[in-house]
Design an enzyme around this catalytic site. Structure first.
Site, mmCIF file in Angstrom:
data_model
loop_
_atom_site.group_PDB
_atom_site.id
_atom_site.type_symbol
_atom_site.label_atom_id
_atom_site.label_comp_id
_atom_site.label_asym_id
_atom_site.label_seq_id
_atom_site.Cartn_x
_atom_site.Cartn_y
_atom_site.Cartn_z
ATOM 1 N N CYS A 1 0.911 -1.159 0.004
ATOM 2 C CA CYS A 1 0.103 -0.023 0.032
ATOM 3 C C CYS A 1 0.789 1.170 -0.092
ATOM 4 O O CYS A 1 1.822 1.566 1.033
ATOM 5 C CB CYS A 1 -0.959 0.175 1.070
ATOM 6 S SG CYS A 1 -2.014 1.571 1.562
ATOM 7 N N LYS B 1 1.007 -5.113 2.818
ATOM 8 C CA LYS B 1 -0.279 -5.795 3.182
ATOM 9 C C LYS B 1 -0.314 -7.175 3.976
ATOM 10 O O LYS B 1 0.000 -8.021 3.198
ATOM 11 C CB LYS B 1 -1.312 -5.458 2.531
ATOM 12 C CG LYS B 1 -1.696 -4.137 1.791
ATOM 13 C CD LYS B 1 -2.707 -4.369 0.687
ATOM 14 C CE LYS B 1 -2.844 -2.773 -0.150
ATOM 15 N NZ LYS B 1 -3.880 -3.102 -1.074
ATOM 16 N N HIS C 1 -6.754 -1.654 1.996
ATOM 17 C CA HIS C 1 -6.697 -0.137 2.364
ATOM 18 C C HIS C 1 -8.359 0.220 2.150
ATOM 19 O O HIS C 1 -9.042 0.066 1.054
ATOM 20 C CB HIS C 1 -6.033 0.745 1.388
ATOM 21 C CG HIS C 1 -5.845 2.097 1.649
ATOM 22 N ND1 HIS C 1 -4.908 2.510 2.619
ATOM 23 C CD2 HIS C 1 -6.483 3.155 1.132
ATOM 24 C CE1 HIS C 1 -5.119 3.791 2.913
ATOM 25 N NE2 HIS C 1 -5.905 4.228 2.036
ATOM 26 N N CYS C 2 -8.822 0.927 3.131
ATOM 27 C CA CYS C 2 -10.107 1.650 2.993
ATOM 28 C C CYS C 2 -9.871 3.070 2.833
ATOM 29 O O CYS C 2 -9.377 3.756 3.920
ATOM 30 C CB CYS C 2 -10.771 1.277 4.308
ATOM 31 S SG CYS C 2 -12.336 2.269 4.583
ATOM 32 N N CYS D 1 -11.894 5.357 5.772
ATOM 33 C CA CYS D 1 -11.166 5.003 7.025
ATOM 34 C C CYS D 1 -9.644 5.639 6.853
ATOM 35 O O CYS D 1 -9.188 5.994 8.030
ATOM 36 C CB CYS D 1 -10.957 3.786 7.687
ATOM 37 S SG CYS D 1 -12.683 3.125 8.166
ATOM 38 N N CYS E 1 -5.155 0.977 6.062
ATOM 39 C CA CYS E 1 -4.988 -0.333 5.741
ATOM 40 C C CYS E 1 -5.802 -1.310 6.901
ATOM 41 O O CYS E 1 -5.386 -0.899 8.217
ATOM 42 C CB CYS E 1 -3.769 -1.067 5.463
ATOM 43 S SG CYS E 1 -3.208 -0.586 4.011
ATOM 44 N N HIS F 1 -16.712 -1.530 4.002
ATOM 45 C CA HIS F 1 -16.985 -0.525 4.826
ATOM 46 C C HIS F 1 -18.516 -0.058 4.608
ATOM 47 O O HIS F 1 -19.207 0.186 3.824
ATOM 48 C CB HIS F 1 -16.350 0.736 4.206
ATOM 49 C CG HIS F 1 -16.435 2.035 5.302
ATOM 50 N ND1 HIS F 1 -15.548 2.312 6.365
ATOM 51 C CD2 HIS F 1 -17.549 2.831 5.353
ATOM 52 C CE1 HIS F 1 -16.037 3.424 6.893
ATOM 53 N NE2 HIS F 1 -17.112 3.848 6.387
ATOM 54 N N CYS F 2 -19.094 -0.233 5.902
ATOM 55 C CA CYS F 2 -20.540 -0.230 5.918
ATOM 56 C C CYS F 2 -20.937 1.210 6.374
ATOM 57 O O CYS F 2 -20.740 1.511 7.507
ATOM 58 C CB CYS F 2 -21.235 -1.053 6.764
ATOM 59 S SG CYS F 2 -22.945 -1.043 6.913
#
Length: 331
Positions: free
Chosen positions: A138, A145, A151-152, A155, A158, A165-166
């Site tokens: 990343c 990773k 990776h989000c 947010c 990682c 992601h909710c």
């Protein structure tokens, strides 16, 4: 605080408020449903047609489910997504060598391979992700990773065993809160089914032209009928989502892995982490069955390393061999 800091603070605050809108919406729906169920159904509608024991039973069961639902929901929201351990982050001298100008893709690949040689990494990137290396790296977090991490972008880090992601929990569903998310879906579905079951009789009587309920009562009829239909709709959506994630748990996959299977040294394998249904469930919910219904942390492992299906198959072959040796394998 100067003008730039004040502007930055306002922007961050506004972004956080926008991200919280789905959570606020869920809590508003829940607050109204509590008012409609407790006051309009149990106190007003059932006041003269049901015994005190029936009303007490309705309220007791409803509040038990509600407590477990809120407990699971807030644990899902406020549990911090697991971040990548420091040992996966490229040290400054390694990062400088990695980014040394002129950029040499072969050198970068060699740097990543040398750095990850002693790391517990069993999965590799697909060819269409990074054309210069098969090491999952990343560039935003400057980390190699770990297996199953991604990776989000919301947010901005990682996340270990990232599922997705909710927006409804304003958080990443990942290794650290996946059990809580499953319980949140389960108790939400249970509460909706319970509300539908206990309000159905009243709704049926309302549509019955011979029933006194149709001509009696005021605003509680509207609240209860809306509560019945809203709970019914949520039941359908929650059931489909809950059933899908139970399937993923039984196969030991994340949502991301169901769309893009992890790549191992032998190639892509969607069942690479599948240890069998029972072991897969224990990996998420833990070994103590009595703790499964409670939103407490009982998941196995550290979120970084995971047993592989190939290891399990190798152990099975050894056990079936006449000259078998004992190999430890615990999940």
């Amino acid at each position: 605080m100067d003008a730039s800091d004040s502007k930055r603070f306002c922007c961050v605050f506004c972004v956080k408020m926008v991200k919280s809108i789905p959570v606020i919406f869920i809590l508003c729906i829940l607050a109204w449903s509590y008012y409609a169920y407790v006051y309009h159904l149990c106190i007003s509608a059932l006041g003269g047609i049901a015994s005190m024991e029936v009303k007490a039973l309705y309220l007791t069961v409803y509040h038990i489910i509600l407590v477990f639902f809120l407990w699971s929901y807030f644990k899902t929201i406020f549990t911090e997504p697991g971040g990548v351990p420091p040992k996966f982050r490229l040290p400054e001298e390694v990062f400088e060598e990695f980014n040394r100008i002129p950029i040499d893709l072969n050198r970068q690949n060699a740097v990543l391979r040398d750095f990850s040689e002693n790391l517990p990494v069993m999965t590799f990137t697909n060819a269409d992700e990074h054309f210069f290396s098969d090491i999952r790296y990343c560039d935003k977090c400057r980390v190699v990773k770990p297996d199953r991490s991604h990776h989000c972008s919301v947010c901005r880090k990682c996340v270990l065993k990232m599922d997705h992601h909710c927006p409804w929990v304003n958080n990443c569903v990942s290794y650290s809160n996946y059990k809580f998310f499953i319980l949140f879906l389960a108790y939400g579905l249970l509460m909706c089914i319970y509300v539908v079951a206990t309000t159905a009789e009243y709704v049926i009587k309302f549509w019955d032209v011979t029933s006194d309920v149709r001509i009696s009562g005021g605003s509680e009829k509207i609240h209860i009928i809306f509560l019945f239909f809203i709970a019914s709709m949520f039941s359908i959506s929650l059931f489909s989502l809950f059933a899908y994630h139970i399937y993923l748990v039984s196969k030991n996959r994340t949502t991301l892995e169901s769309f893009r299977p992890p790549k191992f040294s032998e190639g892509c394998d969607k069942n690479g982490f599948n240890l069998g249904c029972c072991r897969n469930i224990r990996e998420v919910f833990g070994k103590e069955v009595i703790l499964w219904p409670f939103p407490v942390d009982t998941s196995l492992g550290d979120g970084v390393t995971y047993p592989l299906a190939s290891d399990l198959r190798s152990i099975d072959r050894v056990r079936q061999s006449p000259n078998k040796s004992r190999i430890p394998f615990t999940v």
